[in-house]
Design a protein around this motif. Structure first.
Motif, PDB file in Angstrom:
ATOM      1  N   PHE A  81       0.876  -0.923  -0.241  1.00  9.90           N
ATOM      2  CA  PHE A  81       0.043   0.125  -0.029  1.00  9.90           C
ATOM      3  C   PHE A  81       0.881   1.163   0.215  1.00  9.90           C
ATOM      4  O   PHE A  81       1.998   1.402   0.660  1.00  9.90           O
ATOM      5  N   ARG A  82       0.577   2.239  -0.872  1.00  9.46           N
ATOM      6  CA  ARG A  82       1.433   3.339  -1.013  1.00  9.46           C
ATOM      7  C   ARG A  82       1.207   4.256   0.261  1.00  9.46           C
ATOM      8  O   ARG A  82       0.452   4.606   0.756  1.00  9.46           O
ATOM      9  N   GLY A  83       2.416   4.516   0.648  1.00 12.26           N
ATOM     10  CA  GLY A  83       2.618   5.363   1.927  1.00 12.26           C
ATOM     11  C   GLY A  83       1.918   6.708   1.773  1.00 12.26           C
ATOM     12  O   GLY A  83       1.464   7.429   2.739  1.00 12.26           O
ATOM     13  N   ASP A  84       2.109   7.439   0.747  1.00 14.69           N
ATOM     14  CA  ASP A  84       1.663   9.052   0.528  1.00 14.69           C
ATOM     15  C   ASP A  84       0.101   8.846   0.582  1.00 14.69           C
ATOM     16  O   ASP A  84      -0.596   9.687   0.896  1.00 14.69           O
ATOM     17  N   LEU A  85      -0.420   7.663  -0.146  1.00 17.69           N
ATOM     18  CA  LEU A  85      -1.830   7.369   0.034  1.00 17.69           C
ATOM     19  C   LEU A  85      -2.594   7.340   1.290  1.00 17.69           C
ATOM     20  O   LEU A  85      -3.537   7.748   1.959  1.00 17.69           O
ATOM     21  N   TYR A  86      -1.767   6.277   2.272  1.00 20.44           N
ATOM     22  CA  TYR A  86      -2.137   6.026   3.685  1.00 20.44           C
ATOM     23  C   TYR A  86      -2.212   7.126   4.365  1.00 20.44           C
ATOM     24  O   TYR A  86      -3.113   7.581   5.065  1.00 20.44           O
ATOM     25  N   TYR A  87      -1.289   8.254   4.129  1.00 19.47           N
ATOM     26  CA  TYR A  87      -1.096   9.477   5.131  1.00 19.47           C
ATOM     27  C   TYR A  87      -2.116  10.290   4.434  1.00 19.47           C
ATOM     28  O   TYR A  87      -2.581  11.115   5.321  1.00 19.47           O
ATOM     29  N   ARG A  88      -2.452  10.191   3.245  1.00 16.91           N
ATOM     30  CA  ARG A  88      -3.776  11.123   2.786  1.00 16.91           C
ATOM     31  C   ARG A  88      -5.112  10.762   3.359  1.00 16.91           C
ATOM     32  O   ARG A  88      -5.711  11.622   3.715  1.00 16.91           O
ATOM     33  N   LEU A  89      -5.211   9.609   3.426  1.00 17.62           N
ATOM     34  CA  LEU A  89      -6.507   9.055   4.040  1.00 17.62           C
ATOM     35  C   LEU A  89      -6.538   9.007   5.406  1.00 17.62           C
ATOM     36  O   LEU A  89      -7.575   9.277   5.998  1.00 17.62           O
ATOM     37  N   ASN A  90      -5.417   8.492   6.213  1.00 13.33           N
ATOM     38  CA  ASN A  90      -5.401   8.729   7.291  1.00 13.33           C
ATOM     39  C   ASN A  90      -4.908   9.876   8.290  1.00 13.33           C
ATOM     40  O   ASN A  90      -3.943  10.000   8.918  1.00 13.33           O
ATOM     41  N   VAL A  91      -5.951  10.967   7.913  1.00  8.91           N
ATOM     42  CA  VAL A  91      -5.867  12.116   8.793  1.00  8.91           C
ATOM     43  C   VAL A  91      -6.348  11.739  10.133  1.00  8.91           C
ATOM     44  O   VAL A  91      -5.417  12.396  11.085  1.00  8.91           O
ATOM     45  N   VAL A  92      -7.355  11.154  10.349  1.00 14.65           N
ATOM     46  CA  VAL A  92      -7.863  10.820  11.554  1.00 14.65           C
ATOM     47  C   VAL A  92      -8.006   9.290  11.443  1.00 14.65           C
ATOM     48  O   VAL A  92      -9.084   8.790  10.421  1.00 14.65           O
TER      49      VAL A  92
END
Length: 454
Positions: free
Chosen positions: A296-307
């Motif tokens: 799973f892409r790290g940049d997408l993970y952090y974009r989705l996982n704000v909260v």
């Protein structure tokens, strides 16, 4: 059942405690009192309040120490501190540390009541009289719980609903992730807009782009008309991406681009369209591990996982099983229910003790099967045993098995050390900060293990 007006009042002065309690109860609040900070923490372990009001100067642990202990458990919990020795620098310092309000004695009762009402509103609850519970709780309809763990997640969900940040719901299958996503949508300013849910694992990879972003007529075989796509359909509302962890790696870069630019380009089109949809995603996988494994892409993970909201498995909230079982029974059609009115005590004990690998969804299936086979008004234990035995065995994913082992390991360490975090973290070979993060992830409170040992 918990209400949204539940206040924990802490003071070592019994007269002050009684007076404040009477005034708050007269305004329709539910109040529990504690004569010390230690007793307040013990009370919090069994039922989490929506607001804490505490005196500053108390024997033993003072009000600020209590605040820090509570905020380790629940950073979103509002705390009001009362003191007879307040100064402006003290008040500024307290609010900078996260205290909701700091009132100096003797305080104006009306000012305190206004402060209480504001704290409950900010924390995502209503300060109205409990007679209005049904309308106030409309946003979380369908979520049935008396679990302190799940009620804490609900309070966080209500808070995050007020903004427009992306939310990631991480939980095992069958725990009700879509229910929570719908609740956030209903509690948000977007409640009048559409709520559109899509299961990312149910759509073939070659159709995912067309389904989410749309396509132009004739862009591929079978595209006999244009399709606007779910992102555009959800504009002004919420798009719920369920099982985001199963999204193909090759498509993740395309999704990231849309989230960054706020626009989609349909398949076969040269024109982009602006979209305004709040993104709530959900997964049964531990995405952080998937990122580390390169799945799973790290940049997408952090974009989705704000909260991130983590829903506990049903086995961690067994106090909800009788409520859920009776709810499922009452919602079955009359023809299906055939005058079945309840469960025998032995049947309910079996339900409470079962492992529930399939969580709430599995519980519903067991209740439906037991009702379908019951020839008496009260469901006997034998039918529950049969329904549990007939449930198809579910093989846990590696992530779920690892998570279960990790939690059992932490519980064992805390029991061995009587809740001593320093000792437990040394045994685990982790520093205190990492160990506290592990406890928080599994909703474990070291203080409750110390209290049990005492």
């Amino acid at each position: 059942m918990s209400t949204s007006n539940y206040i924990l009042l802490v003071d070592d002065d019994p007269d002050q405690l009684k007076l404040l309690s009477m005034r708050l109860k007269s305004k329709g609040y539910e109040v529990e009192t504690a004569a010390s900070a230690q007793k307040a923490l013990a009370s919090y372990a069994t039922r989490q309040p929506n607001l804490v009001i505490t005196d500053l100067q108390m024997d033993g642990m003072d009000g600020m120490a209590l605040f820090h202990a509570l905020h380790e458990l629940n950073p979103a919990l509002p705390v009001i501190i009362l003191t007879a020795h307040g100064t402006i620098p003290d008040a500024v310092d307290a609010t900078q540390k996260g205290i909701f309000s700091y009132l100096t004695k003797p305080f104006d009762v009306q000012k305190l009541l206004e402060c209480v009402a504001m704290a409950l509103r900010v924390s995502g609850t209503s300060a109205r009289n409990t007679d209005n519970n049904s309308s106030r709780d409309e946003w979380k309809r369908g979520i049935i719980t008396q679990s302190p763990i799940l009620n804490e997640v609900l309070s966080h969900a209500r808070l995050v609903a007020e903004g427009d940040t992306s939310v990631l719901i991480q939980a095992p299958s069958g725990t009700g992730k879509e229910l929570f996503a719908r609740a956030i949508h209903r509690a948000s300013p977007r409640f009048s807009g559409p709520f559109i849910a899509v299961n990312c694992s149910a759509i073939p990879e070659q159709l995912l782009e067309s389904e989410l972003f749309g396509h132009s007529k004739g862009s591929f075989t079978g595209a006999t008309q244009s399709h606007e796509g779910l992102f555009r359909a959800a504009s002004g509302g919420t798009l719920f991406l369920d099982e985001i962890g199963d999204m193909p790696l090759s498509f993740q870069a395309k999704l990231l681009r849309v989230l960054q630019e706020g626009e989609v380009r349909p398949v076969g089109s040269t024109q982009s369209h602006r979209v305004d949809a709040r993104i709530i995603s959900a997964t049964h996988r531990i995405l952080e591990e998937a990122v580390n494994d390169g799945n799973f892409r790290g940049d997408l993970y952090y974009r989705l996982n704000v909260v991130m909201l983590e829903l506990p498995p049903l086995a961690y909230r067994r106090e909800d099983i009788p409520l859920l079982a009776n709810h499922f029974l009452s919602t079955l059609p009359d023809r299906t229910r055939r005058r079945v009115t309840g469960f025998s005590p032995e049947a309910m004990e079996l339900l409470i003790a079962a492992p529930w690998p399939g969580n709430v969804r599995q519980l519903r299936n067991v209740v439906e099967q037991a009702v379908a086979l019951s020839t008496a008004p009260i469901i006997p234990a034998t039918l529950i045993q049969k329904a549990l035995r007939d449930e198809p065995e579910r093989i846990q994913s590696l992530a779920e098995a690892r998570e279960g082992f990790e939690r059992r390991y932490l519980v064992r360490l805390l029991r061995m050390t009587n809740g001593n975090v320093s000792q437990a973290s040394r045994l685990a070979g982790r520093n205190r900060t990492e160990f506290y993060k592990l406890l928080q992830r599994h909703h474990l409170d070291a203080k409750s293990f110390r209290a049990a040992a005492e």
